[in-house]
Design an enzyme around this catalytic site. Structure first.
Site, PDB file in Angstrom:
ATOM      1  CE  LYS A 104      -3.090   2.625   3.084  1.00 24.78           C
ATOM      2  NZ  LYS A 104      -2.147   3.639   3.586  1.00 24.78           N
ATOM      3  CG  ASN A 105       2.670   2.569   3.545  1.00 27.67           C
ATOM      4  OD1 ASN A 105       1.525   3.011   3.524  1.00 27.67           O
ATOM      5  ND2 ASN A 105       3.225   2.103   4.650  1.00 27.67           N
ATOM      6  NE  ARG A 131      -0.178  12.073   5.394  1.00 27.80           N
ATOM      7  CZ  ARG A 131       0.331  13.199   5.832  1.00 27.80           C
ATOM      8  NH1 ARG A 131      -0.441  14.216   6.090  1.00 27.80           N
ATOM      9  NH2 ARG A 131       1.624  13.324   6.042  1.00 27.80           N
ATOM     10  CG  ASP A 141      -4.911   5.689   9.434  1.00 29.99           C
ATOM     11  OD1 ASP A 141      -5.953   5.129   9.108  1.00 29.99           O
ATOM     12  OD2 ASP A 141      -3.780   5.261   9.180  1.00 29.99           O
ATOM     13  CG  ASP A 147       2.345   1.680   9.022  1.00 30.93           C
ATOM     14  OD1 ASP A 147       1.850   2.556   9.740  1.00 30.93           O
ATOM     15  OD2 ASP A 147       2.548   1.838   7.807  1.00 30.93           O
ATOM     16  CG  MET A 186       7.423   7.824  14.550  1.00 30.34           C
ATOM     17  SD  MET A 186       7.786   6.967  13.007  1.00 30.34           S
ATOM     18  CE  MET A 186       7.395   8.234  11.816  1.00 30.34           C
TER      19      MET A 186
END
Length: 435
Positions: free
Chosen positions: A22-23, A97, A121, A319, A341
Site C-alpha cells: 500500500k505505502n 492522506r 487515519d 505500522d 511517532m
C-alpha cells in the site's frame, strides 16, 4: 456501515500471498503524472485508498486501463489541471492522506499543485512541514486558503539545491524527489528516508530517465532532467501485511505459510517477532510459521524487560507496533511497547483490555503488556476500528478470542487490507461481512 462478525478460537492452516505494498502504491501511482508516456504498474493492491487515488487520476483526465485488478496502464498526456480547483477534487482528495503525493509530480511537470488538509487515519497529527519546506527550497511558493482548505503551491522555475530534512519522512522524501527530478541543476537531500518503498520509487524514476544516486542511503543526489519517459514497474509485497500474518499465526496457534515475501526487503521485521518467541522457518522466499502452543517474550541480555519501539528505516516500522502489541497479549512474559511517532495510535488498547488482555497504558506513546501466557483466552466483544492497523490488530484478537466478536467501522481495515475476510476464510477463519 459495514462490520465483521467473527467467531474466534479456531486454528487456521494454509498458504496466503501478501498483497502489493500500500505505502509503495501511493507513491508509484502518483509518479505517473511525471510523463505523458504510458506507465504500466503491476501487483497493485485492490484496496480503498489505492482505488481512490486511481479514481482521482481518472478524474484528472489521466487515461487508466485496468486489464486486471492488480495491473494498471496509465497515460497522463492530457491532464486537466483545472479539476484540481474543483469541489469534487477537494472532497475526494481530503478523504485520502496519500493525495498529498500528487503535489511533487504536479509541481515538476505543471508548475502548480494543490494539497488538501491531511485525511485518512485518526492516529494523531501528520505534519506537512517537510513537504512544504522542501518544495520552498526548490523554489516553490505557497499559501493556505482557509476558505477551501487547500495549500496552493506554484513554482515557475524549480532549481536544484541542498536540503537537510528535519525528519526522514517517507512521504516527504518521496514528494521532494518527484519534484526535484525535473528541476534545473542538482538537488542534494540529506536525512532522506531510505525505506524499500522509497528505493522502489527511485529505481522506477531512474528507469524513466531520472538521474538519482545514493539510492538506499539517507543521502540522495538528483541531477534534474528535462523529460521523463514511460516504464513498467512491479510493486513489492506489503511488509505490514506480512507482519500481520506472522502475528495472526502466533495468536491463533495456526500453521501458516506466507508466500513470496521478498525477504531481503523485510529488514528487522522477522527479528522483532522472534523476540516475542515466535518460531519461523524461511524456505526460499516464503515464511512458514508453525503452530505453537506457547511463545515466550525474550528479555534483554541483562534480564531487563524487552522494549519494542518504532524508528525510521532500517528500524522497526511504526505500522507494525499495533500488531506486536496485540500479539504480545497471549505470549508468556512482558514487553514495553513505545510508539514514538503518533500520539493517538495506542488508544485502541481499551478494547483489548475489555477482551481480557493485561495492558497498562502508561501515556499516549507507551503501553506495558503483561502476556497472559495462554492462562486465559481473550473473550469476544463488540468494538470499532479507529484506524487501519488498529483495526487489523483487533481482528487478530477477535480471531483468537473465545466467542463472537463484532468489529464495526471496517472501512478503515478495507483501506489497507485487500479482501481480508475472503482470504482469511480460505485459511479456515469464521468471519463474515455484515451491514
Amino acid at each position: 456501515m459495514l462490520s465483521f462478525e467473527v467467531n474466534g478460537g479456531k486454528k487456521l492452516q494454509g498458504e496466503i500471498i501478501p498483497q502489493g505494498a500500500k505505502n509503495e502504491a501511493l507513491q508509484i501511482i502518483s509518479a505517473v503524472l511525471l510523463t505523458p508516456e504510458k506507465v504500466t504498474i503491476t501487483n497493485i493492491p485492490d484496496i480503498l485508498d489505492v482505488n481512490l487515488l486511481i479514481e482521482l487520476l481518472g478524474e484528472m483526465n489521466v487515461k487508466v486501463d485496468r486489464p486486471q485488478r492488480d495491473t494498471c496502464i496509465f497515460q497522463a498526456d492530457n491532464v486537466n489541471i483545472d479539476y484540481l480547483r474543483s469541489e469534487d477534487y477537494r472532497k475526494k482528495s481530503g478523504r485520502l492522506r496519500g493525495s498529498v503525493m500528487l503535489a511533487g509530480p504536479l509541481l515538476a511537470r505543471f508548475r502548480k499543485a494543490f494539497i488538501p488538509k491531511p485525511g485518512g487515519d485518526k492516529i494523531g497529527r501528520r505534519r506537512l512541514d517537510t513537504h512544504i519546506i522542501g518544495f520552498e527550497k526548490l523554489g516553490a511558493t505557497f499559501n493556505y486558503e482557509s476558505g477551501d482548505g487547500f495549500f496552493h503551491l506554484e513554482a515557475q522555475n524549480l532549481k536544484g539545491t541542498y536540503m537537510l530534512l528535519d525528519e526522514p519522512s517517507v512521504t516527504g522524501t518521496a514528494n521532494i524527489v518527484m519534484a526535484a527530478v525535473m528541476a534545473k541543476g542538482t538537488t542534494t537531500i540529506y536525512n532522506a528516508a531510505c525505506e524499500p518503498y522509497l528505493q522502489q520509487l527511485c529505481k522506477m524514476l531512474t528507469r524513466m530517465g531520472a538521474r538519482i544516486s545514493g539510492i538506499g542511503s539517507n543521502l540522495l543526489v538528483i541531477e534534474g532532467v528535462g523529460y521523463l519517459g514511460g516504464t513498467e514497474h512491479r510493486m513489492l509485497p506489503d511488509m505490514i501485511e506480512i507482519g500481520s500474518f506472522i502475528g495472526l499465526a502466533a495468536m491463533t496457534q495456526s500453521d501458516i505459510t506466507i508466500k513470496n515475501v521478498s525477504l531481503e526487503n523485510l529488514g528487522v521485521i522477522p527479528e522483532k517477532f522472534k523476540q516475542l518467541g515466535i518460531q519461523m522457518d524461511f524456505i526460499g522466499d516464503d515464511i512458514h510459521v508453525p503452530a505453537q502452543e506457547m511463545y515466550e517474550i525474550q528479555t534483554f541480555l541483562d534480564g531487563s524487560v524487552l522494549t519494542v519501539y518504532d524508528h525510521p528505516w532500517p528500524g522497526f516500522t511504526p505500522d507494525l507496533i499495533s500488531i506486536v502489541l496485540v500479539t504480545a497479549t497471549q505470549a508468556k512474559g512482558s514487553v514495553l511497547i513505545h510508539q514514538k511517532m503518533f500520539e493517538s495510535r495506542l488508544f485502541f488498547v481499551d478494547k483489548l483490555i475489555d477482551m481480557g488482555a493485561r495492558i497498562i497504558l502508561c501515556d499516549p506513546h507507551r503501553a506495558a503488556v503483561i502476556g497472559l501466557g495462554r492462562e486465559q483466552n481473550l473473550r469476544g466483544i463488540t468494538m470499532s476500528s479507529p484506524d487501519i492497523r488498529a483495526g487489523v490488530s483487533l481482528l487478530i484478537a477477535a480471531l483468537s478470542a473465545d466467542g463472537r466478536s463484532t468489529i464495526q467501522n471496517i472501512e478503515q481495515i478495507d483501506r489497507g487490507y485487500q479482501h481480508i475476510d475472503e482470504r482469511l476464510r480460505k485459511l479456515g477463519a469464521d468471519i463474515r461481512r455484515i451491514s
